[in-house]
Design an enzyme around this catalytic site. Structure first.
Site, PDB file in Angstrom:
ATOM      1  N   THR A  98     -17.494 -88.573  27.775  1.00 41.81           N
ATOM      2  CA  THR A  98     -16.354 -87.754  28.211  1.00 41.81           C
ATOM      3  C   THR A  98     -15.828 -87.063  26.844  1.00 41.81           C
ATOM      4  OG1 THR A  98     -15.761 -89.005  30.093  1.00 41.81           O
ATOM      5  CG2 THR A  98     -14.119 -87.348  29.157  1.00 41.81           C
ATOM      6  N   LYS A 173     -14.219 -82.922  34.226  1.00 43.30           N
ATOM      7  CA  LYS A 173     -14.001 -84.074  33.836  1.00 43.30           C
ATOM      8  C   LYS A 173     -12.460 -84.511  33.505  1.00 43.30           C
ATOM      9  CE  LYS A 173     -14.691 -88.624  33.062  1.00 43.30           C
ATOM     10  NZ  LYS A 173     -14.449 -89.450  34.365  1.00 43.30           N
ATOM     11  N   LYS A 241      -7.334 -90.957  25.472  1.00 44.33           N
ATOM     12  CA  LYS A 241      -8.045 -90.005  25.022  1.00 44.33           C
ATOM     13  C   LYS A 241      -8.345 -88.961  25.846  1.00 44.33           C
ATOM     14  CE  LYS A 241     -12.295 -90.489  25.450  1.00 44.33           C
ATOM     15  NZ  LYS A 241     -13.560 -90.171  26.341  1.00 44.33           N
TER      16      LYS A 241
HETATM   17  P1  NAP Z   1     -17.200 -98.632  25.876  1.00 43.95           P
HETATM   18  O1  NAP Z   1     -17.585 -99.853  26.695  1.00 43.95           O
HETATM   19  O2  NAP Z   1     -15.877 -98.703  24.940  1.00 43.95           O
HETATM   20  O3  NAP Z   1     -18.637 -98.223  25.001  1.00 43.95           O
HETATM   21  C1  NAP Z   1     -18.577 -97.289  23.998  1.00 43.95           C
HETATM   22  C2  NAP Z   1     -19.847 -97.006  23.400  1.00 43.95           C
HETATM   23  O4  NAP Z   1     -20.008 -96.035  22.192  1.00 43.95           O
HETATM   24  C3  NAP Z   1     -20.382 -98.192  22.792  1.00 43.95           C
HETATM   25  O5  NAP Z   1     -22.108 -98.288  23.060  1.00 43.95           O
HETATM   26  C4  NAP Z   1     -20.025 -98.095  21.280  1.00 43.95           C
HETATM   27  O6  NAP Z   1     -21.214 -98.623  20.351  1.00 43.95           O
HETATM   28  C5  NAP Z   1     -20.623 -96.534  21.254  1.00 43.95           C
HETATM   29  N1  NAP Z   1     -19.923 -96.039  20.203  1.00 43.95           N
HETATM   30  C6  NAP Z   1     -18.482 -95.740  19.865  1.00 43.95           C
HETATM   31  N2  NAP Z   1     -18.199 -95.133  18.505  1.00 43.95           N
HETATM   32  C7  NAP Z   1     -19.766 -94.948  17.970  1.00 43.95           C
HETATM   33  C8  NAP Z   1     -20.279 -94.435  16.920  1.00 43.95           C
HETATM   34  N3  NAP Z   1     -19.146 -93.797  16.072  1.00 43.95           N
HETATM   35  N4  NAP Z   1     -21.370 -94.435  16.539  1.00 43.95           N
HETATM   36  C9  NAP Z   1     -22.172 -94.846  17.721  1.00 43.95           C
HETATM   37  N5  NAP Z   1     -21.942 -95.308  18.773  1.00 43.95           N
HETATM   38  C10 NAP Z   1     -20.599 -95.538  19.014  1.00 43.95           C
HETATM   39  O7  NAP Z   1     -17.107 -97.166  26.771  1.00 43.95           O
HETATM   40  P2  NAP Z   1     -17.346 -96.855  28.206  1.00 43.95           P
HETATM   41  O8  NAP Z   1     -16.453 -97.406  28.967  1.00 43.95           O
HETATM   42  O9  NAP Z   1     -18.975 -97.211  28.474  1.00 43.95           O
HETATM   43  O10 NAP Z   1     -17.076 -95.350  28.114  1.00 43.95           O
HETATM   44  C11 NAP Z   1     -18.165 -94.252  27.567  1.00 43.95           C
HETATM   45  C12 NAP Z   1     -17.986 -93.022  27.680  1.00 43.95           C
HETATM   46  O11 NAP Z   1     -17.667 -92.781  29.306  1.00 43.95           O
HETATM   47  C13 NAP Z   1     -16.419 -92.576  27.201  1.00 43.95           C
HETATM   48  O12 NAP Z   1     -16.417 -91.205  26.682  1.00 43.95           O
HETATM   49  C14 NAP Z   1     -15.466 -92.722  28.533  1.00 43.95           C
HETATM   50  O13 NAP Z   1     -14.384 -91.680  28.564  1.00 43.95           O
HETATM   51  C15 NAP Z   1     -16.488 -92.264  29.695  1.00 43.95           C
HETATM   52  N6  NAP Z   1     -16.279 -92.848  30.945  1.00 43.95           N
HETATM   53  C16 NAP Z   1     -15.879 -94.197  31.167  1.00 43.95           C
HETATM   54  C17 NAP Z   1     -15.696 -94.573  32.216  1.00 43.95           C
HETATM   55  C18 NAP Z   1     -15.288 -95.946  32.692  1.00 43.95           C
HETATM   56  O14 NAP Z   1     -14.884 -96.330  33.608  1.00 43.95           O
HETATM   57  N7  NAP Z   1     -15.564 -96.898  31.780  1.00 43.95           N
HETATM   58  C19 NAP Z   1     -16.023 -93.668  33.750  1.00 43.95           C
HETATM   59  C20 NAP Z   1     -16.406 -92.357  33.299  1.00 43.95           C
HETATM   60  C21 NAP Z   1     -16.369 -91.955  32.010  1.00 43.95           C
HETATM   61  P3  NAP Z   1     -20.938-100.223  19.980  1.00 43.95           P
HETATM   62  O15 NAP Z   1     -21.280-101.166  20.894  1.00 43.95           O
HETATM   63  O16 NAP Z   1     -21.554-100.368  18.566  1.00 43.95           O
HETATM   64  O17 NAP Z   1     -19.188-100.242  19.817  1.00 43.95           O
END
Ligand code: NAP
Length: 286
Positions: A98, A173, A241
């Site tokens: 997102t 979104k 965010k």
């Molecule tokens: P998360 O569990 O916090 O995972 C974040 C991912 O991004 C990890 O793989 C992290 O790597 C990587 N990352 C962060 N900063 C980085 C950087 N500078 N360079 C390379 N990799 C980086 O997040 P998530 O819940 O999976 O969500 C991911 C996205 O989907 C977000 O945009 C969120 O808003 C969206 N989303 C989430 C949900 C939900 O329910 N969780 C639902 C819909 C959409 P590391 O492992 O190295 O930290």
């Protein structure tokens, strides 16, 4: 017909189950995660590990990115030794993180400059739908790229909409996550108001969930309130965010500013890595 070779960058709460569903559907998937140890779960499920991001692009036909925010997405695409570092002519990149519509259009431009294709496909639904393959996918880009990616979307979600040109999916979104924020804040405030006036938490949750005000999200988040436990399915910092991005995108309605302030205060109070429903814990202090 041989299956598309998939590359996947970003194995957080969402990326990991989504990759597992692509593997289950029979796609070969190469992965890269910044913290390499977090790749193990999908490697055990049959994925392979790319040496670095440039290699991930090189060995894949379609590359999907699922990272935290705009800065992370930009870094993954255009940083030193990033996805676009090598020859990527003809590759299709799909950002499923997102991010703002502006960032999405920027990534599109960067791909176009390298002779590559780009789509955005942010997803609606959290970890459980990601595990079950029942996400709603808000795709945006050309019809041709959409058709190419459709078999992947079918493995990841129960419904995909092609909502318009790049930028439209990101906007959709942000809009649905604004609605999510309103629901969570409303649920928390309602239960706390009832509690303060002598109504049991369990009774109030039943009144909500058994009546017309009950919804998928109130039912999904009730156990967290009931147990006062908030392990992250969707981290609060990510919704904070999204509310900021929605405001930057022009959302200026009466509730948008206090809603963002509320989630931002909860994040600043140390609840950013807990689930979005931890807004309840924050509001309990008022
Ligand atoms: P998360 O569990 O916090 O995972 C974040 C991912 O991004 C990890 O793989 C992290 O790597 C990587 N990352 C962060 N900063 C980085 C950087 N500078 N360079 C390379 N990799 C980086 O997040 P998530 O819940 O999976 O969500 C991911 C996205 O989907 C977000 O945009 C969120 O808003 C969206 N989303 C989430 C949900 C939900 O329910 N969780 C639902 C819909 C959409 P590391 O492992 O190295 O930290």
């Amino acid at each position: 017909m041989s299956k598309l070779k998939i590359g996947w960058a970003g194995l957080g709460n969402m990326g990991t189950p989504m990759v597992k569903n692509l593997l289950k559907a029979g796609f070969p998937v190469a992965v890269y995660n910044r913290t390499r140890s977090k790749e193990q779960e999908v490697l055990d499920a049959g994925a392979t590990s790319a040496k670095d991001l440039a290699q991930l692009s090189l060995e894949s036909d379609v590359i999907l990115v699922m990272v935290s925010d705009d800065a992370a997405a930009k870094e993954i695409f255009t940083g030193a030794d990033a996805l676009l570092a090598g020859d990527v002519q003809g590759k299709l990149f799909i950002n499923v993180s997102t991010v703002s519509p502006d960032t999405s259009r920027y990534l599109h431009e960067q791909c176009r400059n390298k002779g590559a294709e780009f789509m955005e496909a942010p997803v609606s639904g959290s970890v459980k739908p990601a595990q079950d393959g029942t996400l709603i996918i808000l795709a945006a880009g050309t019809e041709q790229n959409y058709q190419k990616a459709k078999p992947l979307f079918d493995a990841l979600g129960k419904l995909t909409l092609l909502v318009g040109p790049v930028g439209a999916g990101a906007a959709a979104k942000l809009a649905i996550n604004y609605f999510l924020g309103l629901n969570l804040q409303g649920l928390a405030e309602t239960v706390l108001f009832a509690q303060a006036n002598g109504v049991k938490t369990e009774d109030m949750l039943t009144i909500i969930n058994e009546g017309a005000c009950g919804s998928g999200i109130t039912k999904l988040k009730s156990p967290a309130i009931r147990n006062n436990e908030f392990p992250a399915a969707f981290a609060l910092k990510h919704l904070s965010k999204d509310l900021r991005l929605a405001k930057e995108q022009g959302l200026n309605t009466p509730l948008s500013t206090p809603l963002y302030d509320s989630f931002k205060q909860a994040q600043d109070a140390g609840l950013g890595d807990e689930d979005v429903m931890a807004i309840y814990k924050h509001l309990a202090n008022f």
